[in-house]
Design an enzyme around this catalytic site. Structure first.
Site, PDB file in Angstrom:
ATOM      1  N   ARG A   1     -25.326  15.850  -8.010  1.00  0.00           N
ATOM      2  CA  ARG A   1     -23.871  15.768  -8.088  1.00  0.00           C
ATOM      3  C   ARG A   1     -23.496  15.194  -9.464  1.00  0.00           C
ATOM      4  O   ARG A   1     -24.086  14.191  -9.897  1.00  0.00           O
ATOM      5  CB  ARG A   1     -23.385  14.838  -6.963  1.00  0.00           C
ATOM      6  CG  ARG A   1     -21.907  14.794  -6.757  1.00  0.00           C
ATOM      7  CD  ARG A   1     -21.547  13.932  -5.560  1.00  0.00           C
ATOM      8  NE  ARG A   1     -21.765  12.514  -5.825  1.00  0.00           N
ATOM      9  CZ  ARG A   1     -21.439  11.541  -4.975  1.00  0.00           C
ATOM     10  NH1 ARG A   1     -20.915  11.830  -3.795  1.00  0.00           N
ATOM     11  NH2 ARG A   1     -21.644  10.278  -5.289  1.00  0.00           N
TER      12      ARG A   1
ATOM     13  N   TYR B   1     -14.133   7.423 -13.297  1.00  0.00           N
ATOM     14  CA  TYR B   1     -13.822   6.327 -12.374  1.00  0.00           C
ATOM     15  C   TYR B   1     -14.318   5.001 -12.959  1.00  0.00           C
ATOM     16  O   TYR B   1     -13.569   4.028 -13.064  1.00  0.00           O
ATOM     17  CB  TYR B   1     -14.463   6.595 -11.007  1.00  0.00           C
ATOM     18  CG  TYR B   1     -14.483   5.387 -10.127  1.00  0.00           C
ATOM     19  CD1 TYR B   1     -13.291   4.804  -9.717  1.00  0.00           C
ATOM     20  CD2 TYR B   1     -15.683   4.808  -9.721  1.00  0.00           C
ATOM     21  CE1 TYR B   1     -13.303   3.662  -8.928  1.00  0.00           C
ATOM     22  CE2 TYR B   1     -15.694   3.682  -8.928  1.00  0.00           C
ATOM     23  CZ  TYR B   1     -14.509   3.114  -8.534  1.00  0.00           C
ATOM     24  OH  TYR B   1     -14.518   1.977  -7.762  1.00  0.00           O
TER      25      TYR B   1
ATOM     26  N   PHE C   1      -6.800  -4.119  -4.756  1.00  0.00           N
ATOM     27  CA  PHE C   1      -7.738  -3.060  -4.377  1.00  0.00           C
ATOM     28  C   PHE C   1      -7.194  -1.666  -4.692  1.00  0.00           C
ATOM     29  O   PHE C   1      -7.950  -0.695  -4.640  1.00  0.00           O
ATOM     30  CB  PHE C   1      -7.966  -3.066  -2.854  1.00  0.00           C
ATOM     31  CG  PHE C   1      -8.634  -4.294  -2.312  1.00  0.00           C
ATOM     32  CD1 PHE C   1     -10.008  -4.422  -2.350  1.00  0.00           C
ATOM     33  CD2 PHE C   1      -7.888  -5.319  -1.750  1.00  0.00           C
ATOM     34  CE1 PHE C   1     -10.622  -5.544  -1.827  1.00  0.00           C
ATOM     35  CE2 PHE C   1      -8.494  -6.444  -1.236  1.00  0.00           C
ATOM     36  CZ  PHE C   1      -9.869  -6.559  -1.272  1.00  0.00           C
TER      37      PHE C   1
ATOM     38  N   GLY D   1     -22.125  13.159 -12.506  1.00  0.00           N
ATOM     39  CA  GLY D   1     -21.638  11.786 -12.694  1.00  0.00           C
ATOM     40  C   GLY D   1     -22.447  10.718 -11.993  1.00  0.00           C
ATOM     41  O   GLY D   1     -22.160   9.529 -12.137  1.00  0.00           O
TER      42      GLY D   1
ATOM     43  N   PHE E   1      -7.958   4.701  -6.932  1.00  0.00           N
ATOM     44  CA  PHE E   1      -8.770   5.823  -6.462  1.00  0.00           C
ATOM     45  C   PHE E   1     -10.225   5.502  -6.793  1.00  0.00           C
ATOM     46  O   PHE E   1     -10.502   4.885  -7.831  1.00  0.00           O
ATOM     47  CB  PHE E   1      -8.341   7.117  -7.146  1.00  0.00           C
ATOM     48  CG  PHE E   1      -6.942   7.566  -6.770  1.00  0.00           C
ATOM     49  CD1 PHE E   1      -6.540   7.580  -5.439  1.00  0.00           C
ATOM     50  CD2 PHE E   1      -6.040   7.980  -7.734  1.00  0.00           C
ATOM     51  CE1 PHE E   1      -5.264   7.990  -5.085  1.00  0.00           C
ATOM     52  CE2 PHE E   1      -4.750   8.390  -7.385  1.00  0.00           C
ATOM     53  CZ  PHE E   1      -4.359   8.394  -6.063  1.00  0.00           C
ATOM     54  N   SER E   2     -11.158   5.953  -5.946  1.00  0.00           N
ATOM     55  CA  SER E   2     -12.541   5.482  -6.132  1.00  0.00           C
ATOM     56  C   SER E   2     -13.608   6.533  -5.827  1.00  0.00           C
ATOM     57  O   SER E   2     -14.717   6.181  -5.453  1.00  0.00           O
ATOM     58  CB  SER E   2     -12.776   4.253  -5.253  1.00  0.00           C
ATOM     59  OG  SER E   2     -12.645   4.615  -3.898  1.00  0.00           O
TER      60      SER E   2
ATOM     61  N   ASP F   1       0.864  -1.190   0.000  1.00  0.00           N
ATOM     62  CA  ASP F   1       0.000   0.000   0.000  1.00  0.00           C
ATOM     63  C   ASP F   1       0.899   1.238   0.000  1.00  0.00           C
ATOM     64  O   ASP F   1       1.918   1.265   0.691  1.00  0.00           O
ATOM     65  CB  ASP F   1      -0.915   0.009   1.238  1.00  0.00           C
ATOM     66  CG  ASP F   1      -2.149   0.878   1.050  1.00  0.00           C
ATOM     67  OD1 ASP F   1      -3.262   0.334   1.015  1.00  0.00           O
ATOM     68  OD2 ASP F   1      -1.982   2.123   0.919  1.00  0.00           O
TER      69      ASP F   1
ATOM     70  N   ILE G   1      -1.397   6.494   0.498  1.00  0.00           N
ATOM     71  CA  ILE G   1      -1.961   7.800   0.099  1.00  0.00           C
ATOM     72  C   ILE G   1      -3.354   7.944   0.711  1.00  0.00           C
ATOM     73  O   ILE G   1      -3.686   8.966   1.304  1.00  0.00           O
ATOM     74  CB  ILE G   1      -2.020   7.936  -1.443  1.00  0.00           C
ATOM     75  CG1 ILE G   1      -0.601   8.041  -2.014  1.00  0.00           C
ATOM     76  CG2 ILE G   1      -2.848   9.170  -1.851  1.00  0.00           C
ATOM     77  CD1 ILE G   1      -0.537   8.166  -3.526  1.00  0.00           C
TER      78      ILE G   1
HETATM   79  N1  UFG Z   1     -24.862  11.514  -1.495  1.00  0.00           N
HETATM   80  C1  UFG Z   1     -25.566  12.586  -0.980  1.00  0.00           C
HETATM   81  N2  UFG Z   1     -24.950  13.393  -0.074  1.00  0.00           N
HETATM   82  C2  UFG Z   1     -23.662  13.194   0.324  1.00  0.00           C
HETATM   83  C3  UFG Z   1     -22.949  12.089  -0.199  1.00  0.00           C
HETATM   84  C4  UFG Z   1     -23.583  11.276  -1.116  1.00  0.00           C
HETATM   85  O1  UFG Z   1     -26.718  12.815  -1.322  1.00  0.00           O
HETATM   86  O2  UFG Z   1     -23.157  13.992   1.136  1.00  0.00           O
HETATM   87  C5  UFG Z   1     -25.532  10.637  -2.461  1.00  0.00           C
HETATM   88  C6  UFG Z   1     -24.855  10.583  -3.810  1.00  0.00           C
HETATM   89  O3  UFG Z   1     -25.201  11.669  -4.618  1.00  0.00           O
HETATM   90  C7  UFG Z   1     -25.366   9.250  -4.325  1.00  0.00           C
HETATM   91  C8  UFG Z   1     -25.467   8.387  -3.054  1.00  0.00           C
HETATM   92  O4  UFG Z   1     -25.496   9.315  -1.968  1.00  0.00           O
HETATM   93  O5  UFG Z   1     -26.637   9.419  -4.861  1.00  0.00           O
HETATM   94  C9  UFG Z   1     -24.300   7.472  -2.848  1.00  0.00           C
HETATM   95  O6  UFG Z   1     -23.109   8.237  -3.008  1.00  0.00           O
HETATM   96  P1  UFG Z   1     -21.698   7.703  -2.520  1.00  0.00           P
HETATM   97  O7  UFG Z   1     -20.703   8.802  -2.780  1.00  0.00           O
HETATM   98  O8  UFG Z   1     -21.792   7.167  -1.147  1.00  0.00           O
HETATM   99  O9  UFG Z   1     -21.423   6.468  -3.464  1.00  0.00           O
HETATM  100  P2  UFG Z   1     -21.451   6.365  -5.069  1.00  0.00           P
HETATM  101  O10 UFG Z   1     -22.716   5.647  -5.419  1.00  0.00           O
HETATM  102  O11 UFG Z   1     -21.175   7.640  -5.738  1.00  0.00           O
HETATM  103  O12 UFG Z   1     -20.185   5.474  -5.343  1.00  0.00           O
HETATM  104  C10 UFG Z   1     -19.965   4.268  -4.648  1.00  0.00           C
HETATM  105  C11 UFG Z   1     -18.477   3.987  -4.649  1.00  0.00           C
HETATM  106  C12 UFG Z   1     -18.021   3.732  -6.048  1.00  0.00           C
HETATM  107  C13 UFG Z   1     -18.885   2.693  -6.688  1.00  0.00           C
HETATM  108  C14 UFG Z   1     -20.337   3.057  -6.607  1.00  0.00           C
HETATM  109  C15 UFG Z   1     -21.177   1.969  -7.180  1.00  0.00           C
HETATM  110  O13 UFG Z   1     -17.746   5.066  -4.106  1.00  0.00           O
HETATM  111  O14 UFG Z   1     -16.694   3.299  -5.993  1.00  0.00           O
HETATM  112  O15 UFG Z   1     -20.666   3.252  -5.259  1.00  0.00           O
HETATM  113  O16 UFG Z   1     -22.517   2.156  -6.866  1.00  0.00           O
HETATM  114  F1  UFG Z   1     -18.565   2.555  -7.980  1.00  0.00           F
END
Ligand code: UFG
Length: 329
Positions: free
Chosen positions: A282, A141, A73, A284, A76-77, A31, A34
């Site tokens: 948000r 991503y 694993f 994407g 970045f995600s 690892d 970071i």
């Molecule tokens: N959300 C909010 N407020 C916040 C944070 C998130 O409304 O403060 C919403 C987002 O807009 C989204 C949902 O909560 O609609 C989930 O968001 P996350 O950021 O928790 O997760 P993501 O779905 O964007 O992404 C996660 C992982 C990715 C993966 C994806 C697959 O981070 O690596 O799930 O579903 F690809």
């Protein structure tokens, strides 16, 4: 022989290392720290600090360790960050796997399990999403991970490196004893942010968008417990050990929860009011990501232990309460 875990100090990586050690495996971890935390790595695993993109370093690790198989694993995600900095994602995620596969090829290592994602599907045409659905990512991503899958495919064809791509849906939760958990800086994920509000570290949750084409207008996601995800990696490694072909599996619960439903579940799990307000969408974000995950259950014999979001959130809440500053405590 050892199982080499790349990114083993990260959130999902550290929980998987813990499970591997518990299962009696000989584990080595790489690892670059970071985003990972040295303290999160089970002390029975050997630890190498360095970067997957550093070929000289990786060659040294593979020379030293008698690697049987790799669990990868290191990536970045963060979806919104990838919209701002796509090259960071293509460099680390896609570029990183090229170096890794070169080193594996040179050391005759033929098994790899790696983190793919629901984000490779993009906006689904039908729900639940099966593994053979179209993959049209809506963010860099997801695109970086889809390229990783494609690169793996051609390395299987050319060099016989067998892979399992695990397409995670939304992971949450922490080891039940609260000893390891999720600690990102900055935090962008829904469940830990909701719990920061519950713990009084943030004023309120902003829900990103309530004009999606869903029942309550907020995005829908499919939540899996991190320990169940960890178990799936061990089952996938065993699947490759049995000589099976390369394959991709969805890892989800097959049940979707909207962001508002998650907020309600967190209010119940924590007993806290958790103030929230609506904000703009948000960039994407697909509206709905729910997995069809029968393949993992039938072929890998995956049996997730956590089947409701309230209990998943409760384990994350236990971690948040005992580690208000994450691994700094
Ligand atoms: N959300 C909010 N407020 C916040 C944070 C998130 O409304 O403060 C919403 C987002 O807009 C989204 C949902 O909560 O609609 C989930 O968001 P996350 O950021 O928790 O997760 P993501 O779905 O964007 O992404 C996660 C992982 C990715 C993966 C994806 C697959 O981070 O690596 O799930 O579903 F690809």
């Amino acid at each position: 022989m050892s199982v080499l875990v790349l990114g083993g100090a990260g959130y999902i990586g550290s929980h998987t290392v813990d499970r591997l050690v518990e299962a009696g495996e000989d584990v080595a971890v790489v690892d670059n720290l970071i985003t990972g935390h040295r303290q999160s790595v089970n002390s029975k695993a050997r630890f190498y600090e360095g970067d997957v993109r550093d070929k000289e370093f990786m060659n040294q690790v593979f020379d030293q360790e008698n690697v049987e198989g790799v669990i990868h694993f290191a990536a970045f995600s963060i979806v919104p960050e990838s919209m701002q900095e796509p090259l960071k994602y293509f460099d680390n995620n896609t570029g990183g796997v090229i170096t890794l596969l070169e080193v594996m090829k040179d050391h005759d290592v033929k098994k790899i399990v790696f983190s793919s994602t629901a984000a490779t599907y993009g906006e689904p045409k039908s729900v639940p999403i099966s593994e053979n659905a179209d993959q049209e990512p809506t963010n860099p991503y997801g695109a970086s991970k889809l390229m990783m899958e494609q690169i793996m495919h051609w390395c299987d064809v050319a060099y016989g490196i067998k892979f399992v791509a695990l397409r995670y849906f939304n992971v949450a939760g922490a080891k039940a004893d609260g000893s390891i958990g999720e600690d990102h800086h900055p935090e962008t994920h829904l469940v830990p942010i909701i719990l920061e509000v519950a713990a009084g570290k943030r004023d309120k949750l902003i829900i990103y968008g309530n004009d999606y084409d869903t029942a309550d207008g907020t995005c829908i996601r499919d939540y899996v417990h991190v320990m169940d995800l960890a178990d799936a990696h061990i089952l996938a490694l065993n699947y490759l050990r049995e000589g099976n072909n390369s394959q991709a599996f969805n890892l989800g619960s097959s049940t979707g929860f909207s962001n508002l439903e998650m907020l309600q579940a967190a209010r119940k799990a924590t007993g806290q009011p958790i103030p929230a307000e609506m904000g703009p969408r948000r960039a994407g974000d697909p509206s709905t990501l729910v997995a069809a995950s029968q393949a993992a259950r039938e072929i890998l014999n995956w049996q997730p232990q956590y089947d409701d979001v309230e209990s998943i959130i409760a384990t994350a809440w236990q971690w948040t309460q005992t580690h208000p500053n994450g691994y700094e405590d």
